[in-house]
Design a protein around this motif. Structure first.
Motif, mmCIF file in Angstrom:
data_model
loop_
_atom_site.group_PDB
_atom_site.id
_atom_site.type_symbol
_atom_site.label_atom_id
_atom_site.label_comp_id
_atom_site.label_asym_id
_atom_site.label_seq_id
_atom_site.Cartn_x
_atom_site.Cartn_y
_atom_site.Cartn_z
ATOM 1 N N GLN A 53 0.813 -1.209 0.000
ATOM 2 C CA GLN A 53 0.000 0.000 0.000
ATOM 3 C C GLN A 53 0.851 1.265 0.000
ATOM 4 N N GLU A 54 2.026 1.194 0.617
ATOM 5 C CA GLU A 54 2.909 2.354 0.653
ATOM 6 C C GLU A 54 3.331 2.745 -0.766
ATOM 7 N N THR A 55 3.661 1.726 -1.582
ATOM 8 C CA THR A 55 4.066 1.985 -2.967
ATOM 9 C C THR A 55 2.889 2.498 -3.784
ATOM 10 N N VAL A 56 1.721 1.926 -3.539
ATOM 11 C CA VAL A 56 0.514 2.372 -4.235
ATOM 12 C C VAL A 56 0.222 3.824 -3.897
ATOM 13 N N ASN A 57 0.209 4.140 -2.620
ATOM 14 C CA ASN A 57 -0.136 5.500 -2.175
ATOM 15 C C ASN A 57 0.846 6.544 -2.695
ATOM 16 N N LYS A 58 2.116 6.159 -2.759
ATOM 17 C CA LYS A 58 3.146 7.106 -3.196
ATOM 18 C C LYS A 58 2.898 7.587 -4.629
#
Length: 305
Positions: A53-58
């Motif tokens: 999710q961190e990569t998605v949100n970024k």
């Protein structure tokens, strides 16, 4: 009395002017691609729905405008990756973008290689994607209980000849019927059986009878168009039922509308192109193709919001 499908957003789907293919291609920033490749791993290809999710949100805000272009008009996006990237790198970027747009379906595998396997869909119940013939205008999935919202294609190798992509808008078709063929509008809403190509149910009359749904309908997200003429006509044949003249006329009008160049967006995908199309209100096609060297190869994904 037939009441027009109520869709307050239909004006957001109808093409007022045919989209210019050159305006549908976008390059991804090198920094974004580089960062994604550093964060990527094989699991992105094996279980793309679990991309962190961190990569998605970024990267979410960069892709949100493109997501809007997919959900409304024009409903088409093509990202152009550098052809110098390796096949694995292209697949990884493709997996991430697909995940940004929604959740991937595993019905035929998260990523299904579309390649000519020397087969004939008119002689065997197989997906048209396994052939090198023109596919005919269609929306993906003939199953009553499932259809993807978005279809993705990554081009790993283009055809030497042919293989052009064609896209038409069923929202425009819908308006055309109401303006010119109101007598046939009821048949747009009539459930039509479709042939079944699911292993174990092929040629089962009961399965085919139960696999029926209309050309046009609505759900909580608005307009839905589901079409492939061949599977409709094969269903009538296997059920040993004469296809009604009004249905044939309706399908003829649909095909005639889709065949007109003024209704069709046409472009050719090259190595590294990533194509997404809204499968709810757009219909796509592919011209026949020939290979003399490396076979034409696409990688398909089915995505749901």
């Amino acid at each position: 009395m037939i009441i027009p499908i109520s869709d307050p957003n239909i004006s957001l789907l109808t093409w007022k002017k045919l989209p210019d293919p050159s305006q549908l291609f976008f390059h991804l920033p090198e920094s974004l691609v580089s960062d994604l490749l550093k964060r990527s791993n094989q699991r992105w290809l094996e279980k793309p729905n679990e991309i962190g999710q961190e990569t998605v949100n970024k990267n979410l805000y960069f892709f949100l405008p493109f997501r809007e272009k997919l959900l409304q008009k024009p409903g088409i996006i093509i990202f152009r990756l550098e052809p110098a990237l390796t096949e694995t790198e292209m697949r990884l970027i493709y997996a991430f973008i697909s995940r940004i747009f929604g959740l991937l379906n595993h019905r035929y595998g998260y990523f299904f290689d579309v390649i000519d396997r020397g087969m004939d869909y008119t002689k065997k119940a197989i997906p048209v994607s396994m052939t090198n013939t023109e596919t005919g205008y269609h929306t993906d999935s003939t199953a009553k209980n499932y259809f993807p919202d978005i279809v993705g294609l990554l081009c790993l190798a283009a055809a030497d000849e042919g293989g052009d992509s064609l896209v038409v808008n069923a929202a425009n078709l819908y308006q055309y019927f109401w303006q010119n063929h109101t007598d046939l509008v009821p048949y747009l809403y009539e459930p039509l059986a479709r042939d079944v190509i699911t292993p174990g149910e092929i040629n089962s009359q009961e399965a085919i009878q139960n696999n029926n749904f209309p050309l046009f309908s609505t759900d909580s997200r608005g307009l839905v168009f589901r079409y492939m003429r061949y599977w409709i006509e094969v269903a009538y044949s296997k059920l040993e039922i004469a296809q009604p003249e009004a249905i044939t006329k309706t399908l003829d009008i649909i095909d005639d509308f889709f065949s007109k160049p003024e209704n069709t967006v046409r472009f050719k995908m090259e190595k590294g192109d990533v194509f997404y199309v809204n499968n709810r209100f757009l219909c796509h096609n592919r011209t026949a193709f020939k290979n003399s060297g490396k076979p034409r190869q696409m990688v398909r994904s089915w995505i749901n919001l």
